[in-house]
Design a protein around this motif. Sequence first.
Motif, PDB file in Angstrom:
ATOM      1  N   GLN A   1       0.549  -1.225   0.002  1.00  0.00           N
ATOM      2  CA  GLN A   1      -0.146   0.293   0.108  1.00  0.00           C
ATOM      3  C   GLN A   1       0.969   1.162   0.024  1.00  0.00           C
ATOM      4  O   GLN A   1       1.980   1.255   0.484  1.00  0.00           O
ATOM      5  CB  GLN A   1      -0.907   0.112   1.083  1.00  0.00           C
ATOM      6  N   ARG A   2       0.292   2.215  -0.691  1.00  0.00           N
ATOM      7  CA  ARG A   2       1.132   3.572  -0.661  1.00  0.00           C
ATOM      8  C   ARG A   2      -0.097   4.464  -0.029  1.00  0.00           C
ATOM      9  O   ARG A   2      -1.200   4.499  -0.136  1.00  0.00           O
ATOM     10  CB  ARG A   2       1.175   3.799  -2.010  1.00  0.00           C
ATOM     11  N   HIS A   3       0.697   5.326   0.995  1.00  0.00           N
ATOM     12  CA  HIS A   3      -0.079   6.453   1.823  1.00  0.00           C
ATOM     13  C   HIS A   3      -0.035   7.559   1.387  1.00  0.00           C
ATOM     14  O   HIS A   3       1.283   8.172   0.928  1.00  0.00           O
ATOM     15  CB  HIS A   3       0.090   6.051   3.334  1.00  0.00           C
ATOM     16  N   GLU A   4      -1.008   8.438   1.451  1.00  0.00           N
ATOM     17  CA  GLU A   4      -0.774  10.083   1.188  1.00  0.00           C
ATOM     18  C   GLU A   4      -0.892  10.634   2.482  1.00  0.00           C
ATOM     19  O   GLU A   4      -1.764  10.577   3.269  1.00  0.00           O
ATOM     20  CB  GLU A   4      -2.280  10.401   0.506  1.00  0.00           C
ATOM     21  N   TYR A   5       0.310  11.245   2.853  1.00  0.00           N
ATOM     22  CA  TYR A   5       0.575  11.585   3.949  1.00  0.00           C
ATOM     23  C   TYR A   5       0.418  13.169   4.068  1.00  0.00           C
ATOM     24  O   TYR A   5       0.676  13.745   5.284  1.00  0.00           O
ATOM     25  CB  TYR A   5       1.944  11.344   4.493  1.00  0.00           C
ATOM     26  N   ARG A   6      -0.281  13.793   3.217  1.00  0.00           N
ATOM     27  CA  ARG A   6      -0.338  15.367   3.114  1.00  0.00           C
ATOM     28  C   ARG A   6      -1.510  15.642   4.432  1.00  0.00           C
ATOM     29  O   ARG A   6      -0.851  16.633   5.007  1.00  0.00           O
ATOM     30  CB  ARG A   6      -1.024  15.812   1.974  1.00  0.00           C
ATOM     31  N   TRP A   7      -2.419  15.106   4.701  1.00  0.00           N
ATOM     32  CA  TRP A   7      -3.208  15.216   5.679  1.00  0.00           C
ATOM     33  C   TRP A   7      -2.683  14.882   6.986  1.00  0.00           C
ATOM     34  O   TRP A   7      -3.107  15.463   8.008  1.00  0.00           O
ATOM     35  CB  TRP A   7      -4.817  14.910   5.617  1.00  0.00           C
ATOM     36  N   VAL A   8      -1.836  13.905   6.903  1.00  0.00           N
ATOM     37  CA  VAL A   8      -1.261  13.548   8.379  1.00  0.00           C
ATOM     38  C   VAL A   8      -0.065  14.458   8.689  1.00  0.00           C
ATOM     39  O   VAL A   8      -0.005  14.775   9.873  1.00  0.00           O
ATOM     40  CB  VAL A   8      -0.478  11.840   8.239  1.00  0.00           C
ATOM     41  N   LEU A   9       0.553  15.013   7.808  1.00  0.00           N
ATOM     42  CA  LEU A   9       1.727  15.960   8.089  1.00  0.00           C
ATOM     43  C   LEU A   9       1.292  17.229   8.216  1.00  0.00           C
ATOM     44  O   LEU A   9       2.072  18.246   8.543  1.00  0.00           O
ATOM     45  CB  LEU A   9       2.903  15.874   7.070  1.00  0.00           C
ATOM     46  N   ARG A  10       0.011  17.640   8.124  1.00  0.00           N
ATOM     47  CA  ARG A  10      -0.561  19.018   8.318  1.00  0.00           C
ATOM     48  C   ARG A  10      -0.608  19.366   9.695  1.00  0.00           C
ATOM     49  O   ARG A  10      -1.147  18.560  10.338  1.00  0.00           O
ATOM     50  CB  ARG A  10      -1.723  19.217   7.587  1.00  0.00           C
ATOM     51  N   ASP A  11      -0.433  20.562  10.142  1.00  0.00           N
ATOM     52  CA  ASP A  11      -0.418  20.763  11.380  1.00  0.00           C
ATOM     53  C   ASP A  11      -0.927  22.376  11.574  1.00  0.00           C
ATOM     54  O   ASP A  11      -0.773  23.256  10.579  1.00  0.00           O
ATOM     55  CB  ASP A  11       0.909  20.738  12.551  1.00  0.00           C
ATOM     56  N   SER A  12      -1.738  22.668  12.521  1.00  0.00           N
ATOM     57  CA  SER A  12      -2.234  24.197  12.579  1.00  0.00           C
ATOM     58  C   SER A  12      -1.709  24.824  13.741  1.00  0.00           C
ATOM     59  O   SER A  12      -1.707  24.176  14.804  1.00  0.00           O
ATOM     60  CB  SER A  12      -3.721  24.116  12.512  1.00  0.00           C
TER      61      SER A  12
END
Length: 105
Positions: free
Chosen positions: A10-21
């Motif tokens: 599997q390949r994961h999309e980490y954009r939303w995981v690595l997002r911080d506010s």
Amino acid sequence: MSRTYRRRGQRHEYRWVLRDSIWIEGVLVTIFVDAHSKQGRRVIARFHSDAYWTLRSTAPRWYRGIFEDRLRRANLGELRRWLEDPGHDPVFQARHRHSANWSWW
């Protein structure tokens, strides 16, 4: 089947995981953490751990316990009411294994 075997390839999309506010002068600013930094590796490890929750996750155990106990008590109450008055038409609530999860979200 182990979780590792299921996730093989599997390949994961980490954009939303690595997002911080963070708040900067009263404005919520979104920043992206570098995946190769110490903080980024920590965030990705937490995402892959069982401690991370997503919208596909189940409701917390304490909530499922309360939900199932309430359902069990309601059904027992209907049974007792029917035993006291055989003319009463009991209506039991059927339990589905995802009922607590559906009500949680």
